[in-house]
Design a protein around this motif. Structure first.
Motif, PDB file in Angstrom:
ATOM      1  N   TRP A  19     -49.041  13.978  18.469  1.00  0.00           N
ATOM      2  CA  TRP A  19     -49.226  14.576  19.788  1.00  0.00           C
ATOM      3  C   TRP A  19     -48.385  15.838  19.896  1.00  0.00           C
ATOM      4  O   TRP A  19     -47.334  15.949  19.277  1.00  0.00           O
ATOM      5  N   SER A  20     -48.822  16.771  20.743  1.00  0.00           N
ATOM      6  CA  SER A  20     -48.029  17.956  21.035  1.00  0.00           C
ATOM      7  C   SER A  20     -48.262  18.365  22.481  1.00  0.00           C
ATOM      8  O   SER A  20     -49.134  17.824  23.160  1.00  0.00           O
ATOM      9  N   SER A  21     -47.479  19.320  22.943  1.00  0.00           N
ATOM     10  CA  SER A  21     -47.636  19.885  24.282  1.00  0.00           C
ATOM     11  C   SER A  21     -47.475  21.399  24.166  1.00  0.00           C
ATOM     12  O   SER A  21     -46.999  21.892  23.138  1.00  0.00           O
ATOM     13  N   PRO A  22     -47.840  22.151  25.190  1.00  0.00           N
ATOM     14  CA  PRO A  22     -47.654  23.603  25.117  1.00  0.00           C
ATOM     15  C   PRO A  22     -46.181  24.003  24.959  1.00  0.00           C
ATOM     16  O   PRO A  22     -45.887  25.062  24.429  1.00  0.00           O
ATOM     17  N   ILE A  23     -45.283  23.160  25.383  1.00  0.00           N
ATOM     18  CA  ILE A  23     -43.858  23.476  25.290  1.00  0.00           C
ATOM     19  C   ILE A  23     -43.379  23.404  23.844  1.00  0.00           C
ATOM     20  O   ILE A  23     -42.567  24.207  23.408  1.00  0.00           O
ATOM     21  N   ASN A  24     -43.883  22.433  23.091  1.00  0.00           N
ATOM     22  CA  ASN A  24     -43.515  22.265  21.684  1.00  0.00           C
ATOM     23  C   ASN A  24     -44.796  22.212  20.857  1.00  0.00           C
ATOM     24  O   ASN A  24     -45.036  21.249  20.139  1.00  0.00           O
ATOM     25  N   HIS A  25     -45.603  23.246  20.955  1.00  0.00           N
ATOM     26  CA  HIS A  25     -46.950  23.217  20.391  1.00  0.00           C
ATOM     27  C   HIS A  25     -46.984  23.046  18.878  1.00  0.00           C
ATOM     28  O   HIS A  25     -47.900  22.436  18.344  1.00  0.00           O
ATOM     29  N   TYR A  26     -46.007  23.567  18.176  1.00  0.00           N
ATOM     30  CA  TYR A  26     -46.048  23.505  16.714  1.00  0.00           C
ATOM     31  C   TYR A  26     -45.337  22.292  16.138  1.00  0.00           C
ATOM     32  O   TYR A  26     -45.225  22.164  14.939  1.00  0.00           O
ATOM     33  N   GLU A  27     -44.884  21.393  17.006  1.00  0.00           N
ATOM     34  CA  GLU A  27     -44.274  20.151  16.551  1.00  0.00           C
ATOM     35  C   GLU A  27     -45.238  19.014  16.850  1.00  0.00           C
ATOM     36  O   GLU A  27     -45.961  19.041  17.833  1.00  0.00           O
ATOM     37  N   ARG A  28     -45.241  17.997  16.016  1.00  0.00           N
ATOM     38  CA  ARG A  28     -46.064  16.811  16.237  1.00  0.00           C
ATOM     39  C   ARG A  28     -45.142  15.633  16.494  1.00  0.00           C
ATOM     40  O   ARG A  28     -44.110  15.482  15.843  1.00  0.00           O
ATOM     41  N   PHE A  29     -45.539  14.802  17.457  1.00  0.00           N
ATOM     42  CA  PHE A  29     -44.751  13.637  17.841  1.00  0.00           C
ATOM     43  C   PHE A  29     -45.600  12.389  17.697  1.00  0.00           C
ATOM     44  O   PHE A  29     -46.815  12.429  17.898  1.00  0.00           O
ATOM     45  N   ALA A  30     -44.968  11.274  17.388  1.00  0.00           N
ATOM     46  CA  ALA A  30     -45.691  10.020  17.159  1.00  0.00           C
ATOM     47  C   ALA A  30     -46.390   9.526  18.415  1.00  0.00           C
ATOM     48  O   ALA A  30     -47.467   8.939  18.335  1.00  0.00           O
ATOM     49  N   THR A  31     -45.804   9.764  19.580  1.00  0.00           N
ATOM     50  CA  THR A  31     -46.370   9.276  20.839  1.00  0.00           C
ATOM     51  C   THR A  31     -46.237  10.341  21.925  1.00  0.00           C
ATOM     52  O   THR A  31     -45.404  11.248  21.805  1.00  0.00           O
ATOM     53  N   PRO A  32     -46.994  10.210  23.015  1.00  0.00           N
ATOM     54  CA  PRO A  32     -46.809  11.121  24.150  1.00  0.00           C
ATOM     55  C   PRO A  32     -45.403  10.985  24.756  1.00  0.00           C
ATOM     56  O   PRO A  32     -44.866  11.957  25.272  1.00  0.00           O
ATOM     57  N   LEU A  33     -44.813   9.800  24.678  1.00  0.00           N
ATOM     58  CA  LEU A  33     -43.447   9.606  25.174  1.00  0.00           C
ATOM     59  C   LEU A  33     -42.475  10.491  24.404  1.00  0.00           C
ATOM     60  O   LEU A  33     -41.618  11.156  24.996  1.00  0.00           O
TER      61      LEU A  33
END
Length: 137
Positions: free
Chosen positions: A101-115
């Motif tokens: 998952w990513s968000s516009p704030i950390n767009h180039y990072e991927r996270f395991a969950t939305p949390l």
């Protein structure tokens, strides 16, 4: 006895760090279990999506829950089926297949969950408020 040059040392350290990072990414993407919030009420995730959460993190209230695609006003792409709020303001989150998952704030990072994406956004915001995201603009 030969001595290592700075270039050789830097190459060895960089290679080792890249290997550790690769192992971390492979482990995170291989673990389908959703992260449980430490201070909130996290519900179990389902096969169709990650767990809901509601917690206070670093003084900010973060919430996440499944949402219908039409609630966002755009087609169901980039994880439109999940909604994240920081202090009641929507943080647009995008799911990138199995890579996370990513968000516009950390767009180039991927996270395991939305949390995980929400917690990192809180850290990156440093007290600033979330501004609306308009994917059609």
């Amino acid at each position: 006895m030969s001595r290592l040059t700075r270039r050789q040392t830097l190459g060895a350290v960089t290679g080792a760090a890249a290997g550790v990072a690769l192992i971390g990414v492979a482990t995170a993407s291989a673990d389908p279990a959703p992260a449980q919030g430490t201070g909130g009420a996290a519900k179990g995730g389902t096969a169709s999506g990650p767990a809901s959460f509601d917690e206070v993190y670093k003084g900010r209230r973060i919430q996440g829950m499944p949402a219908e695609a039409h609630a966002h006003g755009h087609a169901g792409h980039h994880g439109a089926g999940y909604r994240v709020l920081i202090d009641g303001r929507e943080l647009h989150v995008m799911q990138h297949g199995k890579s996370g998952w990513s968000s516009p704030i950390n767009h180039y990072e991927r996270f395991a969950t939305p949390l995980d994406a929400a917690r990192t956004a809180v850290l990156s915001l440093k007290g600033a408020v979330v501004v609306p995201f308009d994917p059609t603009a």
